[in-house]
Design an enzyme around this catalytic site. Structure first.
Site, short mmCIF file in Angstrom:
data_model
loop_
_atom_site.label_atom_id
_atom_site.label_comp_id
_atom_site.label_asym_id
_atom_site.label_seq_id
_atom_site.Cartn_x
_atom_site.Cartn_y
_atom_site.Cartn_z
N TYR A 1 0.80 -1.23 0.00
CA TYR A 1 0.00 0.00 0.00
C TYR A 1 0.84 1.28 0.00
O TYR A 1 0.28 2.37 -0.04
CB TYR A 1 -0.95 0.02 1.21
CG TYR A 1 -1.94 -1.11 1.18
CD1 TYR A 1 -3.22 -0.92 0.67
CD2 TYR A 1 -1.61 -2.36 1.65
CE1 TYR A 1 -4.13 -1.96 0.63
CE2 TYR A 1 -2.51 -3.41 1.62
CZ TYR A 1 -3.77 -3.20 1.11
OH TYR A 1 -4.68 -4.23 1.07
N LYS B 1 3.12 -15.07 5.11
CA LYS B 1 3.29 -16.01 4.00
C LYS B 1 4.79 -16.15 3.76
O LYS B 1 5.27 -16.08 2.62
CB LYS B 1 2.54 -15.47 2.77
CG LYS B 1 2.38 -16.44 1.62
CD LYS B 1 1.47 -17.61 1.91
CE LYS B 1 1.51 -18.62 0.78
NZ LYS B 1 0.82 -19.88 1.10
N ASP C 1 -3.09 -18.47 4.19
CA ASP C 1 -4.09 -19.39 3.62
C ASP C 1 -4.67 -20.29 4.72
O ASP C 1 -5.88 -20.46 4.83
CB ASP C 1 -3.51 -20.22 2.46
CG ASP C 1 -2.06 -20.66 2.68
OD1 ASP C 1 -1.42 -20.20 3.64
OD2 ASP C 1 -1.57 -21.48 1.88
N ASP D 1 -6.08 -6.71 5.46
CA ASP D 1 -7.19 -6.15 4.69
C ASP D 1 -8.21 -7.25 4.38
O ASP D 1 -9.42 -7.08 4.52
CB ASP D 1 -6.61 -5.56 3.39
CG ASP D 1 -7.61 -4.70 2.63
OD1 ASP D 1 -8.79 -4.71 3.01
OD2 ASP D 1 -7.21 -4.04 1.67
N ASP E 1 -12.21 -8.78 6.68
CA ASP E 1 -13.56 -8.92 6.12
C ASP E 1 -14.11 -10.31 6.45
O ASP E 1 -15.30 -10.46 6.72
CB ASP E 1 -13.56 -8.69 4.60
CG ASP E 1 -13.87 -7.24 4.24
OD1 ASP E 1 -13.40 -6.34 4.98
OD2 ASP E 1 -14.58 -6.99 3.25
#
Ligand SMILES: NC(=O)c1ccc[n+]([C@@H]2O[C@H](COP(=O)([O-])OP(=O)(O)OC[C@H]3O[C@@H](n4cnc5c(N)ncnc54)[C@H](O)[C@@H]3O)[C@@H](O)[C@H]2O)c1
Length: 359
Positions: free
Chosen positions: A138, A190, A222, A246, A250
């Site tokens: 970002y 990751k 994951d 991010d 959700d």
């Protein structure tokens, strides 16, 4: 001297102004009851202001925002403006400009019927995700070369700094200690595929030495998504780089009942910080009295805690939780209860804790 707080309010776009109006009413009521004063200042930034003036978030406004005790934001984003333009300029502009390096996302389920996971209830869903908020892909280093041609190249750099990683890890260890629950911090990354995340792995081990009372746990992003659905109770506090945060927040929002309830804080400990619902501007519901303001009201609860107004923060959170638990708010979906109806219900609950004179 009476306590006083200066709060900047950006209603923003779409449903933002409607949900913010209800949240500000709750904030004002809580301040009146708990005996502190507020100086509220509205800022017009968002699509209307941009279309009228060409201005997104001018540098002078960032300085002014930084001069408050906290910032409350509704939502930014409008279909009349190119996708992401205002969001990057205003939301990311404030996060990066004020160095709000912690994105704090409590994932707490108030009633079993709101959880889409079979057999999971409030005792299983009570965790916090700490998303690093100022680095990663970002930061905006990258771009497009030979755009629109068959030779086009797209590049976006993933940036981590030792300072940036370490400070968010320390915040997470401290939070884990403060919560005093399972005292387990799960780092989600990751590092098996992204070599740069080795910095996270080493920093986690090194910083963790200062927190012998906190269990260090680890999951690749994951697998973490799988665990969040299969065993949300296995998480206490999770810390993760910006992009994974991010996404997983959700997922967390859905596990706690959806966009109608999920709130977040963009925090720099000890400095001005920004609080908002995690949902966007949901343009299709704009101006219809259908948007759920509870996420923004829960953001107000987080804002109050950040200001040190802990009883007021609890009063607001308990009002929302109580209304959901006893079934008076039976759905968090848009349009089931009106925006103003939900605001009034929360206000009545908050009002009920007001001490009665002479009693
Ligand atoms: N921090 C922010 O301001 C922020 C965050 C996310 C998206 N956005 C922007 O918002 C705009 C719309 O994005 P989107 O449609 O992807 O996401 P969104 O969160 O605005 O809406 C997705 C869906 O979630 C539901 N929803 C959202 N808020 C709700 C509420 N308060 N009550 C009930 N239901 C609600 C609706 O069904 C909606 O269609 C875009 O411009 C996007 O970039 C802004």
């Amino acid at each position: 001297m009476a306590r006083a707080h200066r709060i900047a309010v950006l209603g923003g776009d779409g449903i933002g102004p409607e949900v913010t109006r209800e949240a500000v009413a709750t904030l004002q009521l809580a301040s009146e009851i708990e005996g502190f004063s507020l100086e509220l200042r509205d800022y017009p930034f968002g699509a209307e202001h941009y279309l009228k003036t060409g201005e997104t978030l001018p540098p002078s406004a960032l300085v002014e925002l930084g001069d408050h005790d906290a910032i409350l934001v509704g939502a930014i984003g409008d279909p009349r403006v190119p996708v992401g333009y205002l969001e990057r300029a205003i939301i990311a502009g404030i996060r990066f400009g004020l160095d709000l390096y912690v994105n704090l996302r409590p994932v707490k389920l108030f009633a079993e019927h709101l959880c889409p996971l079979k057999g999971k209830g409030p005792k299983d869903v009570d965790l916090v995700v700490v998303r690093e908020n100022t680095e990663d892909v970002y930061v905006g280093i990258g771009g497009l070369f030979k755009k629109g041609t068959p030779d086009e190249i797209a590049l976006q750099e993933m940036i981590f700094t030792r300072k940036g990683v370490e400070r968010v890890l320390r915040y997470s260890f401290d939070l884990c200690r403060k919560r005093g629950r399972a005292k387990k911090l799960t780092m989600v990354d990751k590092a098996n595929a992204v070599a740069a995340m080795d910095l996270w792995t080493r920093a986690f081990e090194e910083v963790g030495q200062d927190y012998p009372d906190i269990t260090r746990d680890h999951a690749y992003i994951d697998a973490a998504c799988m665990w969040m659905v299969k065993n949300p109770e296995s998480f206490d506090v999770a810390v993760t780089p910006n992009i994974f945060g991010d996404i997983i927040t959700d997922l967390g929002a859905m596990v706690q009942g959806g966009m109608g309830i999920a709130a977040s804080g963009n925090i720099h400990p000890g400095k001005v910080s920004m609080f908002e619902p995690i949902h966007g501007s949901a343009p299709k519901y704009r101006g219809q009295n259908k948007a759920n303001p509870l996420a923004t009201i829960m953001a107000v609860s987080m804002l109050l805690e950040h200001l040190g107004e802990v009883p007021a923060s609890r009063t607001v959170a308990n009002a929302v939780a109580g209304l959901i638990q006893d079934g008076r708010i039976h759905s968090l979906q848009a349009g089931v209860h009106g925006t103003d109806e939900l605001g009034s219900m929360v206000a009545a609950e908050v009002e009920a804790v007001r001490p009665v004179a002479g009693r």
